[in-house]
Each structure stands twice: as C-alpha cells, then as structure tokens.
Design a protein around this motif. Structure first.
Motif, mmCIF file in Angstrom:
data_model
loop_
_atom_site.group_PDB
_atom_site.id
_atom_site.type_symbol
_atom_site.label_atom_id
_atom_site.label_comp_id
_atom_site.label_asym_id
_atom_site.label_seq_id
_atom_site.Cartn_x
_atom_site.Cartn_y
_atom_site.Cartn_z
ATOM 1 N N MET A 158 0.911 -1.429 -0.241
ATOM 2 C CA MET A 158 0.285 -0.023 0.149
ATOM 3 C C MET A 158 0.692 1.159 0.183
ATOM 4 N N ALA A 159 1.871 1.658 0.744
ATOM 5 C CA ALA A 159 2.582 2.746 1.114
ATOM 6 C C ALA A 159 3.607 2.782 -0.929
ATOM 7 N N GLN A 160 3.825 1.431 -0.858
ATOM 8 C CA GLN A 160 4.915 1.800 -2.636
ATOM 9 C C GLN A 160 3.289 2.326 -3.519
ATOM 10 N N LEU A 161 2.283 1.667 -3.554
ATOM 11 C CA LEU A 161 1.334 2.283 -4.391
ATOM 12 C C LEU A 161 1.015 3.323 -4.106
ATOM 13 N N LYS A 162 0.949 4.267 -2.931
ATOM 14 C CA LYS A 162 0.188 5.763 -2.637
ATOM 15 C C LYS A 162 1.422 6.062 -2.658
ATOM 16 N N GLY A 163 2.755 6.039 -3.272
ATOM 17 C CA GLY A 163 3.653 6.499 -3.672
ATOM 18 C C GLY A 163 4.060 7.053 -5.204
ATOM 19 N N LEU A 164 3.241 5.977 -5.498
ATOM 20 C CA LEU A 164 3.515 6.292 -7.682
ATOM 21 C C LEU A 164 3.513 7.602 -8.312
ATOM 22 N N SER A 165 3.434 8.227 -9.290
ATOM 23 C CA SER A 165 3.022 9.083 -9.757
ATOM 24 C C SER A 165 3.115 8.799 -10.724
ATOM 25 N N THR A 166 1.744 9.987 -12.228
ATOM 26 C CA THR A 166 1.983 9.844 -13.224
ATOM 27 C C THR A 166 2.943 8.928 -14.045
ATOM 28 N N GLY A 167 2.196 8.420 -14.981
ATOM 29 C CA GLY A 167 2.819 8.090 -16.194
ATOM 30 C C GLY A 167 3.656 5.863 -15.239
ATOM 31 N N ASP A 168 3.659 6.073 -13.768
ATOM 32 C CA ASP A 168 4.282 4.405 -12.885
ATOM 33 C C ASP A 168 3.412 3.537 -13.527
ATOM 34 N N GLN A 169 3.350 2.426 -13.094
ATOM 35 C CA GLN A 169 2.695 1.398 -13.503
ATOM 36 C C GLN A 169 2.895 -0.257 -12.910
ATOM 37 N N PHE A 170 2.022 -0.584 -12.498
ATOM 38 C CA PHE A 170 1.837 -1.908 -11.634
ATOM 39 C C PHE A 170 0.554 -3.417 -12.204
ATOM 40 N N GLU A 171 1.748 -4.333 -12.094
ATOM 41 C CA GLU A 171 0.446 -5.633 -12.150
ATOM 42 C C GLU A 171 0.747 -6.589 -11.344
ATOM 43 N N PHE A 172 -0.661 -6.888 -10.922
ATOM 44 C CA PHE A 172 -0.276 -8.417 -10.557
ATOM 45 C C PHE A 172 -0.567 -9.777 -11.342
ATOM 46 N N LYS A 173 0.759 -10.525 -10.791
ATOM 47 C CA LYS A 173 1.361 -11.539 -11.090
ATOM 48 C C LYS A 173 0.893 -12.639 -10.872
ATOM 49 N N LYS A 174 0.981 -13.939 -11.576
ATOM 50 C CA LYS A 174 0.536 -14.880 -10.493
ATOM 51 C C LYS A 174 0.077 -15.335 -9.732
ATOM 52 N N ILE A 175 -1.848 -14.682 -10.340
ATOM 53 C CA ILE A 175 -2.849 -15.064 -9.358
ATOM 54 C C ILE A 175 -3.384 -16.276 -9.362
ATOM 55 N N GLN A 176 -3.863 -16.600 -7.784
ATOM 56 C CA GLN A 176 -4.910 -18.000 -7.816
ATOM 57 C C GLN A 176 -6.226 -17.238 -6.968
ATOM 58 N N ALA A 177 -6.951 -18.244 -7.561
ATOM 59 C CA ALA A 177 -7.625 -18.039 -6.758
ATOM 60 C C ALA A 177 -8.754 -19.718 -5.797
ATOM 61 N N TYR A 178 -8.888 -19.783 -4.360
ATOM 62 C CA TYR A 178 -9.950 -20.560 -4.014
ATOM 63 C C TYR A 178 -11.572 -20.829 -4.434
ATOM 64 N N LEU A 179 -11.873 -21.586 -5.165
ATOM 65 C CA LEU A 179 -13.042 -21.489 -5.674
ATOM 66 C C LEU A 179 -13.706 -21.924 -3.709
ATOM 67 N N PRO A 180 -14.789 -21.250 -4.249
ATOM 68 C CA PRO A 180 -16.025 -21.318 -2.995
ATOM 69 C C PRO A 180 -15.913 -22.861 -1.872
ATOM 70 N N ASN A 181 -15.396 -23.844 -2.608
ATOM 71 C CA ASN A 181 -14.896 -25.011 -1.838
ATOM 72 C C ASN A 181 -13.831 -24.939 -1.018
ATOM 73 N N GLY A 182 -13.518 -23.896 -1.093
ATOM 74 C CA GLY A 182 -11.758 -23.965 -0.291
ATOM 75 C C GLY A 182 -10.619 -24.733 -1.017
ATOM 76 N N LYS A 183 -10.645 -25.797 -1.874
ATOM 77 C CA LYS A 183 -10.140 -26.773 -2.154
ATOM 78 C C LYS A 183 -9.456 -26.729 -3.430
ATOM 79 N N ASP A 184 -10.503 -26.005 -4.333
ATOM 80 C CA ASP A 184 -9.886 -26.230 -6.153
ATOM 81 C C ASP A 184 -9.413 -24.356 -5.521
ATOM 82 N N SER A 185 -8.945 -24.513 -6.731
ATOM 83 C CA SER A 185 -7.998 -23.170 -6.943
ATOM 84 C C SER A 185 -8.499 -23.046 -8.648
#
Length: 133
Positions: free
Chosen positions: A95-122
């Motif tokens: 959060m601190a790093q993102l709040k310190g960004l300026s116009t033209g800076d960028q960020f990306e979320f990578k290697k994202i995984q989510a659990y399905l509602p059953n909590g086992k499968d992703s």
C-alpha cells in the motif's frame, strides 16, 4: 462478366487475409476468472482510486471465490520491484509503495490464484496492467 470474376477473386483474397490476421479482440482470453482492483480490470487508474483500495477481488468464476496468492510488480521511474502476498489483501508495504506512485508509473498483479468456494480447488486469475494517470 470478367469484372465480376475479378471482384469475386478480390473478395475471396480479403476474406482469407482477414481470417488469418491477428484480431486484438481475441488477444484477451475469453471467459475464466479475472482480477478486479478498484472496480477495474486494468488500464488507467487515478491516485485517488488507488489510495482507497486494500484488497483484490476475483470475478468471472464461482461467486465466493477468493484470491489467495499473487505477485505485485510495481514499476516506478523505470525501476520494477516485486512483492509477494499470500492473501487477497495488500500488505502495508504494498500500500505504501502504491500510494507513492506518480503519473505514468504502472503496476501489475501476476501469478494470481484463487480458491473456489469449496476452499479446495483453485483457478488461475487473469489480470491486466494498471497505469497511473
């Protein structure tokens, strides 16, 4: 009659050419889970929108799915830093790093995984790059 044959020939060539030409609409995966951050899937984001966010959401799959791991790549002034998380929330450092960004800076979320509602499968979660405006 010759003009009609020439026209048909040209239409056939155009049809074949367009069938094998890259179409930007299909460059993005269709269907599946995708990341939602600041009510956006990616693209331009303002500093105000950025400062009000502290967690990642997933959409496009079963309701109740939750992100459990991701890597955040932040590019500020041409330098890229990486941060790892094991929940759907941003760490205080992120959060601190993102709040310190300026116009033209960028960020990306990578290697994202989510659990399905059953909590086992992703599932893998698709995300686009964000650019600060």
């Amino acid at each position: 009659m010759k003009n009609v044959k020439k026209l048909m020939f040209l239409i056939g060539i155009l049809a074949l050419t367009s069938a094998f030409t890259a179409n930007p609409v299909y460059d993005t995966p269709v269907g599946g889970a995708y990341l939602v951050f600041a009510n956006k899937m990616g693209g331009e984001i303002t500093l105000k929108e950025l400062q009000q966010q502290c967690e990642l959401q997933v959409d496009g799959c079963a309701r109740g799915s939750r992100i459990f791991t991701y890597t955040l790549a932040i590019t500020k002034a041409g330098e890229t830093s990486y941060y790892q998380a094991d929940s759907n929330e941003l760490s205080a450092q992120m959060m601190a790093q993102l709040k310190g960004l300026s116009t033209g800076d960028q960020f990306e979320f990578k290697k994202i995984q989510a659990y399905l509602p059953n909590g086992k499968d992703s599932v893998d979660v698709f995300a686009k790059k964000f650019i600060v405006v």
